[in-house]
Scaffold this motif. Sequence first.
Motif, PDB file in Angstrom:
ATOM      1  N   GLN A   9       0.838  -1.189   0.000  1.00 36.03           N
ATOM      2  CA  GLN A   9       0.000   0.000   0.000  1.00 36.03           C
ATOM      3  C   GLN A   9       0.878   1.245   0.000  1.00 36.03           C
ATOM      4  N   TYR A  10       0.257   2.382  -0.164  1.00 37.24           N
ATOM      5  CA  TYR A  10       0.991   3.634  -0.122  1.00 37.24           C
ATOM      6  C   TYR A  10       0.916   4.174   1.293  1.00 37.24           C
ATOM      7  N   ARG A  11       2.090   4.447   1.878  1.00 40.72           N
ATOM      8  CA  ARG A  11       2.171   4.878   3.273  1.00 40.72           C
ATOM      9  C   ARG A  11       2.988   6.154   3.393  1.00 40.72           C
ATOM     10  N   HIS A  12       3.101   6.604   4.620  1.00 42.85           N
ATOM     11  CA  HIS A  12       3.981   7.709   4.989  1.00 42.85           C
ATOM     12  C   HIS A  12       3.565   9.035   4.362  1.00 42.85           C
ATOM     13  N   GLY A  13       2.294   9.162   3.989  1.00 40.88           N
ATOM     14  CA  GLY A  13       1.820  10.392   3.368  1.00 40.88           C
ATOM     15  C   GLY A  13       0.934  11.199   4.304  1.00 40.88           C
ATOM     16  N   GLN A  14       0.426  12.268   3.751  1.00 37.30           N
ATOM     17  CA  GLN A  14      -0.462  13.167   4.481  1.00 37.30           C
ATOM     18  C   GLN A  14      -1.702  13.437   3.632  1.00 37.30           C
ATOM     19  N   VAL A  15      -2.831  13.584   4.301  1.00 45.81           N
ATOM     20  CA  VAL A  15      -4.051  14.023   3.629  1.00 45.81           C
ATOM     21  C   VAL A  15      -4.475  15.332   4.299  1.00 45.81           C
ATOM     22  N   TYR A  16      -4.790  16.314   3.474  1.00 40.75           N
ATOM     23  CA  TYR A  16      -5.226  17.624   3.957  1.00 40.75           C
ATOM     24  C   TYR A  16      -6.738  17.726   3.800  1.00 40.75           C
ATOM     25  N   PRO A  63      -9.573  20.344   3.614  1.00 41.12           N
ATOM     26  CA  PRO A  63      -9.840  21.788   3.520  1.00 41.12           C
ATOM     27  C   PRO A  63     -11.040  22.246   4.349  1.00 41.12           C
ATOM     28  N   GLU A  64     -11.878  21.323   4.789  1.00 39.82           N
ATOM     29  CA  GLU A  64     -13.033  21.719   5.596  1.00 39.82           C
ATOM     30  C   GLU A  64     -12.629  22.167   6.995  1.00 39.82           C
ATOM     31  N   ASN A  65     -11.509  21.633   7.510  1.00 36.26           N
ATOM     32  CA  ASN A  65     -11.063  22.054   8.840  1.00 36.26           C
ATOM     33  C   ASN A  65      -9.620  22.562   8.853  1.00 36.26           C
ATOM     34  N   GLY A  66      -8.944  22.499   7.711  1.00 41.53           N
ATOM     35  CA  GLY A  66      -7.584  23.004   7.616  1.00 41.53           C
ATOM     36  C   GLY A  66      -6.529  22.142   8.278  1.00 41.53           C
ATOM     37  N   ARG A  67      -6.838  20.880   8.528  1.00 42.18           N
ATOM     38  CA  ARG A  67      -5.885  19.991   9.219  1.00 42.18           C
ATOM     39  C   ARG A  67      -5.284  18.967   8.274  1.00 42.18           C
ATOM     40  N   ASN A  68      -4.051  18.567   8.591  1.00 46.91           N
ATOM     41  CA  ASN A  68      -3.360  17.481   7.898  1.00 46.91           C
ATOM     42  C   ASN A  68      -3.385  16.253   8.780  1.00 46.91           C
ATOM     43  N   TYR A  69      -3.514  15.084   8.155  1.00 47.69           N
ATOM     44  CA  TYR A  69      -3.537  13.816   8.884  1.00 47.69           C
ATOM     45  C   TYR A  69      -2.534  12.858   8.257  1.00 47.69           C
ATOM     46  N   ASN A  70      -1.886  12.041   9.094  1.00 48.69           N
ATOM     47  CA  ASN A  70      -1.067  10.968   8.565  1.00 48.69           C
ATOM     48  C   ASN A  70      -2.008  10.024   7.835  1.00 48.69           C
ATOM     49  N   ALA A  71      -1.561   9.506   6.699  1.00 51.65           N
ATOM     50  CA  ALA A  71      -2.500   8.736   5.893  1.00 51.65           C
ATOM     51  C   ALA A  71      -1.827   7.594   5.152  1.00 51.65           C
ATOM     52  N   ARG A  72      -2.683   6.694   4.682  1.00 49.59           N
ATOM     53  CA  ARG A  72      -2.241   5.594   3.813  1.00 49.59           C
ATOM     54  C   ARG A  72      -3.335   5.350   2.777  1.00 49.59           C
ATOM     55  N   LEU A  73      -2.923   4.804   1.637  1.00 47.02           N
ATOM     56  CA  LEU A  73      -3.828   4.511   0.525  1.00 47.02           C
ATOM     57  C   LEU A  73      -3.642   3.055   0.146  1.00 47.02           C
ATOM     58  N   ARG A  74      -4.758   2.355  -0.089  1.00 45.36           N
ATOM     59  CA  ARG A  74      -4.689   0.941  -0.460  1.00 45.36           C
ATOM     60  C   ARG A  74      -5.792   0.619  -1.444  1.00 45.36           C
ATOM     61  N   LEU A  75      -5.421  -0.091  -2.512  1.00 46.66           N
ATOM     62  CA  LEU A  75      -6.434  -0.557  -3.456  1.00 46.66           C
ATOM     63  C   LEU A  75      -7.184  -1.737  -2.862  1.00 46.66           C
ATOM     64  N   ASN A  76      -8.501  -1.681  -2.918  1.00 45.59           N
ATOM     65  CA  ASN A  76      -9.338  -2.797  -2.479  1.00 45.59           C
ATOM     66  C   ASN A  76      -9.497  -3.796  -3.623  1.00 45.59           C
ATOM     67  N   ARG A  77      -9.896  -4.989  -3.298  1.00 47.43           N
ATOM     68  CA  ARG A  77     -10.095  -6.026  -4.322  1.00 47.43           C
ATOM     69  C   ARG A  77     -11.139  -5.629  -5.366  1.00 47.43           C
ATOM     70  N   ASP A  78     -12.123  -4.820  -4.957  1.00 47.77           N
ATOM     71  CA  ASP A  78     -13.176  -4.410  -5.895  1.00 47.77           C
ATOM     72  C   ASP A  78     -12.747  -3.235  -6.790  1.00 47.77           C
ATOM     73  N   GLY A  79     -11.498  -2.774  -6.652  1.00 51.95           N
ATOM     74  CA  GLY A  79     -10.989  -1.693  -7.482  1.00 51.95           C
ATOM     75  C   GLY A  79     -11.145  -0.316  -6.866  1.00 51.95           C
ATOM     76  N   SER A  80     -11.830  -0.224  -5.731  1.00 52.72           N
ATOM     77  CA  SER A  80     -11.957   1.068  -5.056  1.00 52.72           C
ATOM     78  C   SER A  80     -10.654   1.364  -4.301  1.00 52.72           C
ATOM     79  N   LEU A  81     -10.502   2.594  -3.875  1.00 57.00           N
ATOM     80  CA  LEU A  81      -9.302   3.029  -3.166  1.00 57.00           C
ATOM     81  C   LEU A  81      -9.659   3.347  -1.728  1.00 57.00           C
ATOM     82  N   ARG A  82      -9.007   2.688  -0.800  1.00 59.52           N
ATOM     83  CA  ARG A  82      -9.235   2.926   0.636  1.00 59.52           C
ATOM     84  C   ARG A  82      -8.289   4.037   1.074  1.00 59.52           C
ATOM     85  N   VAL A  83      -8.840   5.154   1.535  1.00 57.61           N
ATOM     86  CA  VAL A  83      -8.068   6.297   2.002  1.00 57.61           C
ATOM     87  C   VAL A  83      -8.274   6.390   3.510  1.00 57.61           C
ATOM     88  N   THR A  84      -7.194   6.257   4.271  1.00 54.73           N
ATOM     89  CA  THR A  84      -7.280   6.255   5.728  1.00 54.73           C
ATOM     90  C   THR A  84      -6.420   7.369   6.295  1.00 54.73           C
TER      91      THR A  84
END
Length: 142
Positions: free
Chosen positions: A95-102, A104-125
């Motif tokens: 998966q994709y790790r060590h990133g940040q997601v911003y 804009p609704e609250n102006g905060r950054n969060y540590n994040a990871r991205l992973r492709l699901n088996r159904d082709g969707s993208l899990r953003v955490t």
Amino acid sequence: MTMFLRLAMASLAILAVQATPATAQSNIFGNWLTEDNRAVIAISRCGETVCGRIARILVEAEAGQRDINNPDPNLRNRTIQGSRILSGFRFDRGQYRHGQVYDPENGRNYNARLRLNRDGSLRVTGCVLGGLICQSQNWTRR
């Protein structure tokens, strides 16, 4: 089954397994519709890492909606459409790790990871407190 045929099939199986990570890595790039259907996020390579920007806002909002909640006063006048909200992701252990997601609704950054699901969707955490509290969304390819 002949020994040659067994070896050929085993070789193909090994090649298929070795090709999987490269395929998984390349499938993340493109346009993704957020879970709440409010925006399309374009994910691409940004130098050595992976990033994503708001390609299109789909909800009716004030024309030229600004990033008024950004903690940096110099960025509060920029438009949200076109802004980078994903940054710094590197492929690691499937998966994709060590990133940040911003957000804009609250102006905060969060540590994040991205992973492709088996159904082709993208899990953003996105997580806070060192990963103790996390929230996820599933984005669909657009």
